[in-house]
Scaffold this active site. Structure first.
Site, mmCIF file in Angstrom:
data_model
loop_
_atom_site.group_PDB
_atom_site.id
_atom_site.type_symbol
_atom_site.label_atom_id
_atom_site.label_comp_id
_atom_site.label_asym_id
_atom_site.label_seq_id
_atom_site.Cartn_x
_atom_site.Cartn_y
_atom_site.Cartn_z
ATOM 1 N N GLU A 1 0.234 -1.349 5.568
ATOM 2 C CA GLU A 1 1.464 -0.922 6.391
ATOM 3 C C GLU A 1 1.297 0.515 6.793
ATOM 4 O OE1 GLU A 1 5.214 1.074 7.500
ATOM 5 O OE2 GLU A 1 3.737 1.482 6.038
ATOM 6 N N ASP B 1 0.950 -1.110 0.023
ATOM 7 C CA ASP B 1 0.075 -0.100 -0.114
ATOM 8 C C ASP B 1 0.752 1.380 -0.070
ATOM 9 O OD1 ASP B 1 0.867 -0.565 2.793
ATOM 10 O OD2 ASP B 1 -0.774 0.696 3.375
#
Ligand SMILES: [Zn+2]
Length: 381
Positions: free
Chosen positions: A143, A83
């Site tokens: 994350e 991400d």
């Protein structure tokens, strides 16, 4: 080297082209990773979960070489999060990798798609049958919003890598330790009254003020408990958000604020929490019309791999840079929970990540790929 570099850049271009901002599903991104990996023949596992908004996210785990040992940790893991943080609408080329002055620009170009591209390019060049220790590629979700995917991997993971290189933009400096991250909310209750008659109420805002002055005294004490490996070399605190009161002519009945602290690995996670609770009890004794509650919201462990551990030394030799520490959280603690000695390492500069115009220098991309190849040779072959 030229040929390999162009492959890595092509892979990075295709990864940047897929919008994988944390709020979206990373399904398309993970599908792309599988597309690159599948022909190379690793064992692939997709671990899906639903995030808090009900969006399906995936962690992807690919293993090359032999299976894990039942009794002990083996092999090496290369870890990258799929991400990215959001990007400004005005950055029209956020999803088009653009080359200028030896740099590659795009959202995620350094954080952390560059590392992922290096890992993918490297495994295309290895002969899996020559591996004597397992090599894992672990690609995580979410994350940027609290290492949510990595925590799932740590909970579900039935495998134990011995060493882990966690990809983050560190300008190829091996990061052997990071501080923890803890967050609480302090809620102060008082009593509302007409502000013309303040004696009939008890101001929660004044109560919060008293609490904050006590925190300042605690801050002075925290500064004396030094850990010279870190900068700043002590546990820091921050009150980032405060809210309270209804109107200028009402004695405030409620006030709350966030209390964040970042402990070094050698310090207790709960020290600040315990101190905050004892401040609350003291203030309640002194001011019986006020009540104070400290609600713990988040505890992220700090992480520390010894300076002289083999992966730290290996990456220091390869990069020519001494290892260092960082004051922010990474996925290293989740890898440590799996049994690995983690080191955070990757191309690009954290200071340009999360910004419009994020980029990775091509020479660091090339060097990272070489170092990952050497690490696989050293720890898996
Ligand atoms: Zn990152």
């Amino acid at each position: 080297v030229e040929l390999t570099t162009s492959t890595t850049i092509d892979i990075l271009r295709s990864l940047v082209a897929i919008d994988s901002v944390s709020s979206r599903s990373n399904g398309p991104f993970v599908t792309k990773l599988e597309e690159v990996l599948r022909p190379l023949g690793p064992a692939i596992e997709r671990l899906p979960y639903e995030d808090d908004a009900g969006v399906t996210k995936f962690n992807l785990i690919a293993r090359f070489g032999p299976g894990p040992a039942a009794t002990h940790a083996t092999g090496l893991a290369l870890v990258g999060h799929t991400d990215t943080v959001p990007f400004d609408e005005s950055w029209s080329q956020a999803l088009q990798l653009t080359e200028r002055d030896g740099k590659l620009f795009g959202r995620g170009a350094c954080d952390t798609k560059a590392f992922i591209a290096c890992a993918l390019a490297v495994v295309r060049r290895i002969d899996p049958s020559a591996l004597r220790q397992p090599l894992w590629l672990i690609f995580t979700a979410d994350e940027e919003i609290g290492c949510v995917g990595a925590k799932r991997v740590a909970e579900q993971g039935s495998f134990r890598p011995r060493l882990a290189i966690v990809g983050e933009p560190t300008s190829l400096t091996p990061i052997r330790a990071n501080k923890g991250y803890c967050l609480a909310e302090v809620v102060v209750q008082g009593k509302e009254a007409h502000s013309a008659y303040p004696g009939r109420g008890a101001s929660a805002i004044v109560g919060a003020g008293r609490f904050l002055s006590e925190l300042e005294k605690l801050d002075v004490r925290l500064r004396q408990m030094r850990d010279p490996d870190f900068s700043p070399p002590f546990t820091t605190m921050n009150v980032g958000v405060i809210q309270g009161g209804k109107a200028k002519n009402i004695v405030a009945g409620a006030c709350s604020f966030t209390l964040e602290w970042r402990p070094a690995p050698g310090q207790s996670n709960t020290l600040v929490l315990e101190e905050a609770e004892s401040i609350a009890r003291r203030l309640e004794k002194r001011h019986p019309s006020l009540s104070f509650e400290v609600r713990l919201i988040r505890v992220e462990e700090a992480s520390q791999t010894p300076k002289d551990s083999e992966l730290v030394r290996f990456l220091e030799e390869q990069s020519g840079r001494s290892s260092a520490t960082v004051a922010f959280g990474t996925e290293a603690p989740q890898l440590a929970a799996l049994g690995a000695s983690p080191v955070v390492f990757g191309p690009g500069d954290i200071r340009t990540a999360h910004q419009t115009g994020e980029f990775v220098p091509i020479d660091e991309l090339v060097r990272c790929e070489q170092i990952l190849a050497a690490a696989i040779e050293c720890f898996c072959a």
